[in-house]
Scaffold this active site. Sequence first.
Site, PDB file in Angstrom:
ATOM      1  N   GLY A 173       0.826  -1.213   0.000  1.00 44.38           N
ATOM      2  CA  GLY A 173       0.000   0.000   0.000  1.00 44.38           C
ATOM      3  C   GLY A 173       0.854   1.254   0.000  1.00 44.38           C
ATOM      4  O   GLY A 173       1.882   1.317   0.669  1.00 44.38           O
ATOM      5  N   ARG A 190       1.237  -5.407  -6.106  1.00 41.85           N
ATOM      6  CA  ARG A 190       1.447  -6.654  -5.377  1.00 41.85           C
ATOM      7  C   ARG A 190       1.798  -7.737  -6.392  1.00 41.85           C
ATOM      8  O   ARG A 190       1.316  -7.727  -7.513  1.00 41.85           O
ATOM      9  CB  ARG A 190       0.203  -7.028  -4.569  1.00 41.85           C
ATOM     10  N   ASP A 196       4.863  -4.812   6.274  1.00 42.69           N
ATOM     11  CA  ASP A 196       5.370  -6.119   6.686  1.00 42.69           C
ATOM     12  C   ASP A 196       5.565  -7.080   5.524  1.00 42.69           C
ATOM     13  O   ASP A 196       6.556  -7.804   5.467  1.00 42.69           O
ATOM     14  CB  ASP A 196       4.464  -6.731   7.754  1.00 42.69           C
ATOM     15  N   THR A 243       4.017   2.773   5.784  1.00 40.56           N
ATOM     16  CA  THR A 243       2.628   2.333   5.862  1.00 40.56           C
ATOM     17  C   THR A 243       1.858   3.263   6.783  1.00 40.56           C
ATOM     18  O   THR A 243       2.363   3.638   7.846  1.00 40.56           O
ATOM     19  CB  THR A 243       2.503   0.887   6.382  1.00 40.56           C
ATOM     20  N   ASP A 286      -0.570   2.462   8.526  1.00 38.04           N
ATOM     21  CA  ASP A 286      -1.136   1.696   9.637  1.00 38.04           C
ATOM     22  C   ASP A 286      -0.317   1.783  10.919  1.00 38.04           C
ATOM     23  O   ASP A 286      -0.841   1.516  12.004  1.00 38.04           O
ATOM     24  CB  ASP A 286      -1.284   0.221   9.246  1.00 38.04           C
ATOM     25  N   ASP A 334       1.798  -0.283  11.963  1.00 34.70           N
ATOM     26  CA  ASP A 334       1.634  -1.600  12.566  1.00 34.70           C
ATOM     27  C   ASP A 334       2.925  -2.411  12.650  1.00 34.70           C
ATOM     28  O   ASP A 334       2.885  -3.619  12.923  1.00 34.70           O
ATOM     29  CB  ASP A 334       0.571  -2.400  11.806  1.00 34.70           C
ATOM     30  N   ARG A 357      -5.863  -1.825   9.511  1.00 34.62           N
ATOM     31  CA  ARG A 357      -5.867  -3.288   9.603  1.00 34.62           C
ATOM     32  C   ARG A 357      -6.133  -3.706  11.055  1.00 34.62           C
ATOM     33  O   ARG A 357      -7.146  -3.337  11.616  1.00 34.62           O
ATOM     34  CB  ARG A 357      -4.571  -3.887   9.060  1.00 34.62           C
TER      35      ARG A 357
END
Length: 319
Positions: free
Chosen positions: A11, A72, A103, A125, A127, A129, A171
């Site tokens: 992303g 991707r 990740d 990212t 996120d 995360d 997410r």
Amino acid sequence: MKKIAVLTSGGDAPGMNAAIRAVVRACVYYNIVPYGVRRGYEGLIHSDIKKLSASSVGDIIHKGGTFLKTARSQEFMTKEGREKAAASLRSLGIEGLVVIGGDGSFRGAERLTEEGIATIGIPGTIDNDLAYTDFTIGFDTAVNTVLQAVTKIRDTSTSHEKTTIIEVMGRYCGDLALYAGIAGGAESIIIPEDPVSTQDVINRLNKGKERGKMHHIIMLAEGSGNASKLQEDLLREAGESSRITVLGFIQRGGDPTSADRILASRLGIEAVELLRREESGLAVGVRHSNVFSMPISEAMKQKKKLDQTLYNMAEILSV
């Protein structure tokens, strides 16, 4: 090291262009030839690689997205695909690769290291995360994007005395909802790390009404459930009519904040410095405002933990 390539994968996130720029200009500074890989690992497999220069990355530091594009790749998940990717780099004499992403991108970088390619991972990212680093590139911009939306939504929510559910990305990490919720004054924040029941939300709604507050902002992280279901539950269990706003991909776009531009620049230069020292298989990050690196394998093992202090603060402020 004479040649280094850079790619963005997964992303997109605001600040990726700033990181690319830093990698390229650090290479030029050290007389290393920089290359850009278009469309991530998919482009690497198909040798979609071009030589870059300092001017190639002029006027991109302020732009969102990634000018190298991202995609991707199912093929890269296979041993044969990774061998093709490594062969593409070797055919051009490229010795090092900087991977900017999340990740999944880091796992790809780790696999390329096993193919004999020196790789460094930069966390990009929205996120936030990745547990090993305090912040990822794009997170600060995404928080501010959500905050701008919350401010506008609050105006109409207040005017109509309505409850509004705002669903944000992230997410299974609740950082985006938590940070934007605190900064935006959300009355309820629902995150995956500490799920709350519908009854908890109803209790907060009722407490607000007891002191004359007739509007209520609920910040819902996407990994915590479905906004439509929460809307139905509130209506069924409390007779509370609510509106839903799902912000979606608007959170990924926009000009990066100064914080993201600076973070991206610091991490991009550090990635090149590590490759110059013939280090590989490392992820760069920031901890307590200091740039550092650690093995990607170790970084990926770390589990994201809830910032309990921030979460408690949100609880106090929601009264």
